[in-house]
Motif scaffolding. Structure first.
Motif, PDB file in Angstrom:
ATOM      1  N   GLY A  13       0.824  -1.206   0.000  1.00  0.00           N
ATOM      2  CA  GLY A  13       0.000   0.000   0.000  1.00  0.00           C
ATOM      3  C   GLY A  13       0.856   1.255   0.000  1.00  0.00           C
ATOM      4  N   THR A  14       0.267   2.372  -0.383  1.00  0.00           N
ATOM      5  CA  THR A  14       1.006   3.627  -0.481  1.00  0.00           C
ATOM      6  C   THR A  14       0.389   4.669   0.421  1.00  0.00           C
ATOM      7  N   MET A  15       1.246   5.574   0.925  1.00  0.00           N
ATOM      8  CA  MET A  15       0.781   6.724   1.693  1.00  0.00           C
ATOM      9  C   MET A  15       1.482   7.951   1.153  1.00  0.00           C
ATOM     10  N   ASN A 194       0.795  -0.162  -5.606  1.00  0.00           N
ATOM     11  CA  ASN A 194       2.241   0.053  -5.484  1.00  0.00           C
ATOM     12  C   ASN A 194       2.636   1.507  -5.689  1.00  0.00           C
ATOM     13  N   TRP A 195       1.913   2.190  -6.554  1.00  0.00           N
ATOM     14  CA  TRP A 195       2.352   3.498  -7.024  1.00  0.00           C
ATOM     15  C   TRP A 195       1.436   4.622  -6.536  1.00  0.00           C
ATOM     16  N   THR A 196       2.018   5.786  -6.319  1.00  0.00           N
ATOM     17  CA  THR A 196       1.233   6.967  -5.975  1.00  0.00           C
ATOM     18  C   THR A 196       0.641   7.571  -7.247  1.00  0.00           C
ATOM     19  N   LYS A 197      -0.294   8.459  -7.080  1.00  0.00           N
ATOM     20  CA  LYS A 197      -0.877   9.158  -8.221  1.00  0.00           C
ATOM     21  C   LYS A 197       0.208   9.897  -9.000  1.00  0.00           C
ATOM     22  N   THR A 228      -4.586   3.237   0.106  1.00  0.00           N
ATOM     23  CA  THR A 228      -3.955   1.946  -0.139  1.00  0.00           C
ATOM     24  C   THR A 228      -4.086   1.558  -1.604  1.00  0.00           C
ATOM     25  N   VAL A 229      -5.032   2.166  -2.311  1.00  0.00           N
ATOM     26  CA  VAL A 229      -5.265   1.871  -3.724  1.00  0.00           C
ATOM     27  C   VAL A 229      -5.453   3.183  -4.483  1.00  0.00           C
TER      28      VAL A 229
END
Length: 238
Positions: A13-15, A194-197, A228-229
């Protein structure tokens, strides 16, 4: 490539921190999730389970991940006859959802033969026999994929990014193949954990126009907001 355990999804997940977020295309640690062998083994087990008890297996990112793309299609007034490609179709669950939503020109591909057999079995069980499912390696399709109005990726780019042998080259090749597969002004819907915007905007900046971000669940931790998505829509521009 449509399944993953809950633990794996949380780990990836990404933050985003608004103050230090960047569009850098940082590589992740290599993972078995980036190998064909992993997916072939995973789908063979799911195929055996489906034949035994009719269970199609997990849906990567859950049912809502499919529903939000369908809602976008409705808002964007994508015609029912639009040619749609499901990249990394996995168990074919998204093809089933699309067909039941009135989509009539559907193709699913996966480089796992077990995945293709599983998806075909799932579609037959739903009496959906006019959907094309093919064993195709998206990165090595040599121009086989052409003329699609919409391409959908739900986790496949994530898996490619984890390839222990060639993730950097594969990510570049992915964009090139995607351009070839889409018609001019065709749409690309990608869901990633996996990736941020910002990273996805940077990755698909050449040849694509950002259209919109689809709403996904967010969380707050330590004064920061994250997702997370991430789900984004792009348009192919020549």
């Amino acid at each position: 490539m449509e399944d993953a355990t809950g633990d794996e999804k949380v780990k990836r997940g990404t933050m985003s921190d608004p103050e230090d977020d960047s569009s850098s295309d940082t590589d992740f640690e290599p993972s078995k999730l980036g190998t064909k062998e992993y997916w072939e083994d995973a789908y063979q087990k799911e195929l055996d389970t489906f034949k035994d008890i009719g269970d199609v297996g997990e849906i990567w990112f859950g049912e809502e991940s499919m529903s939000r793309v369908l809602r976008w299609m409705d808002r964007a007034k994508i015609p029912a006859e639009a040619a749609i490609l499901d990249i990394g179709t996995g168990n074919g669950a998204f093809l089933v959802k699309l067909a039941k939503h009135g989509r009539r020109n559907l193709t699913g591909i996966d480089y796992s033969l077990a995945s293709v057999e599983l998806a075909r079995n799932v579609l037959r069980a739903e009496d959906l026999t006019d959907i094309t499912v093919k064993e195709v390696d998206f990165l090595n399709c040599r121009g086989e994929l052409k003329g699609f109005d919409v391409c959908i990726d739900k986790g496949t780019f994530d898996a490619i990014s984890l390839n222990p042998d060639s993730s950097k080259e594969d990510k570049i090749l992915y964009v090139q193949v995607l351009k070839d597969a889409l018609r001019d002004k065709g749409f690309f819907a990608i869901t990633s954990c996996n990736w941020t915007k910002e990273q996805l905007l940077d990755r698909f900046r050449e040849g694509f126009e950002f259209v919109e971000e689809l709403p996904t669940p967010s969380f707050h931790f330590g004064g920061k907001k994250g997702n997370t998505v991430i789900a984004l829509i792009f348009k192919r521009m020549f």
